[in-house]
Structure formats: C-alpha cells, structure tokens
Design an enzyme around this catalytic site. Sequence first.
Site, short mmCIF file in Angstrom:
data_model
loop_
_atom_site.label_atom_id
_atom_site.label_comp_id
_atom_site.label_asym_id
_atom_site.label_seq_id
_atom_site.Cartn_x
_atom_site.Cartn_y
_atom_site.Cartn_z
N GLU A 169 -2.39 3.62 -12.59
CA GLU A 169 -2.92 3.74 -11.22
C GLU A 169 -4.06 4.76 -11.13
OE1 GLU A 169 -1.54 4.61 -6.59
OE2 GLU A 169 -0.22 5.19 -8.23
N LYS A 206 -2.44 -0.72 -10.84
CA LYS A 206 -2.37 -0.47 -9.40
C LYS A 206 -3.69 0.15 -8.98
CE LYS A 206 0.32 1.63 -5.67
NZ LYS A 206 1.62 2.19 -5.23
#
Length: 287
Positions: A169, A206
């Site tokens: 992420e 993500k």
Amino acid sequence: MATGKGFIAALDQSGGSTPKALKLYGVEEDEYDGEAEMYGEIHKMRTRIITAPDFTSDKVLGAILFERTMRAEIEGIPTGQYLWEKRGVVPILKIDKGLADKENDVQVMKPMPGLEELLKEAKETFGIFGTKERSVIHAANEAGIKAVVAQQFEVGRTVIAAGLVPIIEPEVDINSTTKAEAEEMLKAEIAAQLDTLPEGDDVMLKLTIPTVDGLYDSLADHPRVVRVVALSGGYSTDVACEKLAKQPKMIASFSRALAEGLLKKQADSDFDAALGANITKIYEASL
C-alpha cells in the site's frame, strides 16, 4: 480473493487514528480513560460492524485487522477465526508500525522489529491470510517514490516467505498538487518490482483511486497480482464510490467511508441499516 465479487473492509485504525475514528462514531475522548479503555471502545465498534447482518461474504471479501483486534475475541472466538468461520470473510493483518518522517516528499514505513515472529503467529495461531503495510507519497518525487516501492516489496518478500499474501500500500495523498504525475511514477516502479517476483510469489496492491481512470488496469493483469484494491484516502463514501466505479479492475478497501454515519448511540436497527447501505454502495462500486 482473486475472483470473488465484493470489497475489503479496512477495520485497522490504530495508534493516533483511533481517537479520530471513535469521535466520528460519537465517542469523545473524555468517555474513556487511557489506552486500554480506548482500544476496548474501538473493539466494541468493530465487533458491532462485524456481527451486523450485512457484514458477510455476500458483499465483503476480506477485513483488515489491527494486531490488537487479531488477538481480541468476538463471542469467545479470536477475531480472524470468527470472520472466516462465522462470516466467510478473509482475515488480513495490518503489520506496519506507522510512518517515518517525510523525506523526498514521501513517508516510508518505520522499522518493524519482530516481524517474522508476528507473521508466523498470525498464520499458525490466528489463521490470517495476508498482511497490509502502508507508506505515503506526498508529491511526484522520483527518488522518494523509488524508496517507498523498494521498501514495500522488501517487506512483501518477507511476508511471502512466511506463507502469507502481502497487500502493498503506497498511498498517494489525494490532496497532492502532483497526484497524477506521482501515480505515473508509482505505476512504473511497481511494474518493475513485480517483474522481479518469481512464479508463485503473489501480492495484492492497495492504491489511491487514480486521477486517470483505468491507470492501474495493467498492474491488475500482471500474473503476480492477486487483486488491486482502492483506498478511500479521505474522500466521502459517495465521492469514493463514484470515483471507484470508473476503475474497471479495482475493488474497494475502505475504512472511513465504510463507517460513515455510524454512531454508538444508534439503535441496533438504525446502525445495521446505515452500515448495510454503506456496504451495498461500496459493493456496487466495486463490481
């Protein structure tokens, strides 16, 4: 996780973000005394969400948990086990320890002492499927973005070695004046790192919903990528869902947007209705 319809619920607020999450839920800081009571309140909130009628695998694929939540229980069952056995929802663990100070317009992750031991315990004791680890990119700085992605994949390889699937992420700040340029740089760095992974070493991504629609479709098609999920990044539920619906190969992994409008003092019927409406909205945007 690779092909199911639905989204990932982010229930992993920790440290400094917990008081803010509680305040949005209608719990002021003077209503709890100290860290233990604070985390007790947030676990009650998460329990209420997880046990709600609409929080099932029909629309929710997975849920990201804070380490304390993984160790806590719902109805006498460890949270991750409860998610999988009672709700059909895949449990995922947030492993980062927060962000380092800004340098080269980015914030890499702080060191993670004891990571290998935590990963072993997460998999063997608590039945965790994967992990999530967050960095932040504030501007289109090539050196900074390269450092963020290199660290993310270094940690990701440790996670893979432990038999888990990492969710990488590198968030791009939605308020960055160079957001689109940063996303192009980020995409190139991620693609280069993905090409170094051997067959079977798979990751999830993500990412902030991109400025250019469909920007990350080619990453979603990479053979080493299980799924690309989107963070809401501070957008409201409506705005985040509107933007996500334009991304053909991204599904949601929302936190604040999922809990929008939920209040401690709500009757269970009102709470469940509000949560159900959010879940349906996010699910439909993820299709």
